[in-house]
Design a protein around this motif. Structure first.
Motif, mmCIF file in Angstrom:
data_model
loop_
_atom_site.group_PDB
_atom_site.id
_atom_site.type_symbol
_atom_site.label_atom_id
_atom_site.label_comp_id
_atom_site.label_asym_id
_atom_site.label_seq_id
_atom_site.Cartn_x
_atom_site.Cartn_y
_atom_site.Cartn_z
ATOM 1 N N THR A 164 0.825 -1.211 0.000
ATOM 2 C CA THR A 164 0.000 0.000 0.000
ATOM 3 C C THR A 164 0.859 1.260 0.000
ATOM 4 O O THR A 164 0.549 2.243 -0.683
ATOM 5 C CB THR A 164 -0.936 0.005 1.219
ATOM 6 O OG1 THR A 164 -1.717 -1.186 1.219
ATOM 7 C CG2 THR A 164 -1.861 1.213 1.186
ATOM 8 N N ALA A 165 1.945 1.243 0.757
ATOM 9 C CA ALA A 165 2.792 2.433 0.889
ATOM 10 C C ALA A 165 3.770 2.599 -0.268
ATOM 11 O O ALA A 165 4.040 3.734 -0.684
ATOM 12 C CB ALA A 165 3.567 2.364 2.209
ATOM 13 N N LEU A 166 4.292 1.498 -0.821
ATOM 14 C CA LEU A 166 5.374 1.590 -1.795
ATOM 15 C C LEU A 166 4.949 1.314 -3.241
ATOM 16 O O LEU A 166 5.303 2.071 -4.149
ATOM 17 C CB LEU A 166 6.493 0.609 -1.405
ATOM 18 C CG LEU A 166 7.073 0.776 0.003
ATOM 19 C CD1 LEU A 166 8.023 -0.376 0.307
ATOM 20 C CD2 LEU A 166 7.788 2.112 0.117
ATOM 21 N N GLU A 167 4.227 0.233 -3.423
ATOM 22 C CA GLU A 167 3.938 -0.207 -4.801
ATOM 23 C C GLU A 167 2.650 0.384 -5.361
ATOM 24 O O GLU A 167 2.592 0.773 -6.533
ATOM 25 C CB GLU A 167 3.874 -1.734 -4.851
ATOM 26 C CG GLU A 167 3.878 -2.285 -6.260
ATOM 27 C CD GLU A 167 4.109 -3.783 -6.287
ATOM 28 O OE1 GLU A 167 3.913 -4.383 -7.357
ATOM 29 O OE2 GLU A 167 4.487 -4.370 -5.243
ATOM 30 N N VAL A 219 5.942 3.436 -18.736
ATOM 31 C CA VAL A 219 5.800 4.587 -17.839
ATOM 32 C C VAL A 219 6.270 4.225 -16.432
ATOM 33 O O VAL A 219 6.977 4.984 -15.766
ATOM 34 C CB VAL A 219 4.328 5.068 -17.816
ATOM 35 C CG1 VAL A 219 4.144 6.159 -16.750
ATOM 36 C CG2 VAL A 219 3.907 5.589 -19.178
ATOM 37 N N MET A 220 5.897 3.033 -15.991
ATOM 38 C CA MET A 220 6.270 2.589 -14.654
ATOM 39 C C MET A 220 7.786 2.456 -14.514
ATOM 40 O O MET A 220 8.377 2.893 -13.522
ATOM 41 C CB MET A 220 5.594 1.245 -14.337
ATOM 42 C CG MET A 220 5.808 0.771 -12.908
ATOM 43 S SD MET A 220 5.081 -0.854 -12.601
ATOM 44 C CE MET A 220 3.382 -0.535 -13.062
ATOM 45 N N SER A 251 1.308 5.316 -12.719
ATOM 46 C CA SER A 251 1.654 4.805 -14.045
ATOM 47 C C SER A 251 0.434 4.560 -14.916
ATOM 48 O O SER A 251 0.575 4.296 -16.114
ATOM 49 C CB SER A 251 2.460 3.516 -13.902
ATOM 50 O OG SER A 251 3.636 3.741 -13.147
ATOM 51 N N GLY A 252 -0.742 4.632 -14.334
ATOM 52 C CA GLY A 252 -1.956 4.445 -15.117
ATOM 53 C C GLY A 252 -2.582 3.076 -15.007
ATOM 54 O O GLY A 252 -3.472 2.730 -15.784
ATOM 55 N N VAL A 253 -2.143 2.282 -14.035
ATOM 56 C CA VAL A 253 -2.739 0.964 -13.827
ATOM 57 C C VAL A 253 -4.070 1.128 -13.094
ATOM 58 O O VAL A 253 -4.157 1.842 -12.096
ATOM 59 C CB VAL A 253 -1.813 0.056 -12.996
ATOM 60 C CG1 VAL A 253 -2.478 -1.292 -12.738
ATOM 61 C CG2 VAL A 253 -0.475 -0.133 -13.705
ATOM 62 N N ASP A 254 -5.107 0.485 -13.609
ATOM 63 C CA ASP A 254 -6.403 0.498 -12.943
ATOM 64 C C ASP A 254 -6.425 -0.659 -11.946
ATOM 65 O O ASP A 254 -6.568 -1.821 -12.323
ATOM 66 C CB ASP A 254 -7.522 0.317 -13.979
ATOM 67 C CG ASP A 254 -8.904 0.374 -13.361
ATOM 68 O OD1 ASP A 254 -9.013 0.737 -12.175
ATOM 69 O OD2 ASP A 254 -9.884 0.051 -14.071
#
Length: 221
Positions: free
Chosen positions: A25-28, A71-72, A35-38
């Motif tokens: 939750t905090a990092l990834e 992007v990521m 990056s645009g991931v849904d």
């Protein structure tokens, strides 16, 4: 074509699971969102392998997924992921990622409504089946009828449905909501149409049903 990526992560021992959720939750998670991931949903799976996390990510297609990946990787925080989970022992960390296509059992348009925060936290259930080769049309027809019967009985509501694109042939997953909470889990069997169940047994195998508890970061609560 919309595609789903299902990430299945098993972390052991049990106390490591909660730490992993906190770190994710905090990092990834922020990196994925930037990056645009849904990030459609995240659950703790109750049943099957111990301490299993299930995440569903949505993309508008394979090309869009590849673009998001670029992007990521260009994000300064991307390199931090290489060591983010160093505290997890290699033998205690198992990750499986598969690609799926949505099925019409659960219209994607309904997801917008489900993302609205509910008054009470929902209880989800995961139904998995493997459809025998050449039986897809019949299986889809029967599953649609069974889901409709459960919804008419008030013990189920559809959320997501998808089939595996790369992996075991015929894998099909339906994720739904149990309106009555865990009490509705047993009612699925009690309200199943015997005729439909008998016919389904001829075209599907390796059936399983497991509860899914929404994790704090999940858009589907």
């Amino acid at each position: 074509m919309t595609i789903f990526i299902e990430g299945r992560l098993t972390v052991r021992p049990g106390h490591a699971f909660l730490r992993f959720v906190d770190d994710f939750t905090a990092l990834e998670l922020p990196l994925l969102v930037r990056s645009g991931v849904d990030v459609i949903g995240g659950w703790r799976r109750i049943g099957g392998p111990a301490e299993q996390l299930v995440n569903i990510y949505g993309f508008k297609g394979v090309a869009a997924m590849e673009e998001v990946g670029k992007v990521m990787q260009a994000d300064p925080d991307y390199t931090k992921l290489a060591t983010a989970y160093d505290w997890v022992g290699g033998s205690s960390f198992r990750y499986r990622r598969t690609m799926h296509a949505p099925l019409p059992f659960a219209p994607l348009d309904d997801l917008a409504e489900l993302r609205e925060p509910p008054d009470l936290r929902r209880q989800y259930v995961e139904l998995r089946q493997r459809v025998l080769f050449g039986c897809e049309e019949k299986a889809n027809e029967l599953i649609t009828s069974q889901l409709g019967a459960w919804e008419a009985a008030g013990v189920f509501r559809r959320a997501l449905a998808y089939r595996t694109l790369h992996g075991e042939y015929g894998e099909l997953t339906v994720i739904g909501i149990l309106p009555g909470g865990r009490a509705s889990f047993e009612e699925l069997a009690e309200t199943a149409d015997p005729r439909i169940a008998d016919e389904l047994a001829q075209v599907v195998t390796e059936e399983s049903a497991n509860l899914l508890d929404p994790l704090p970061y999940s858009a589907l609560q």
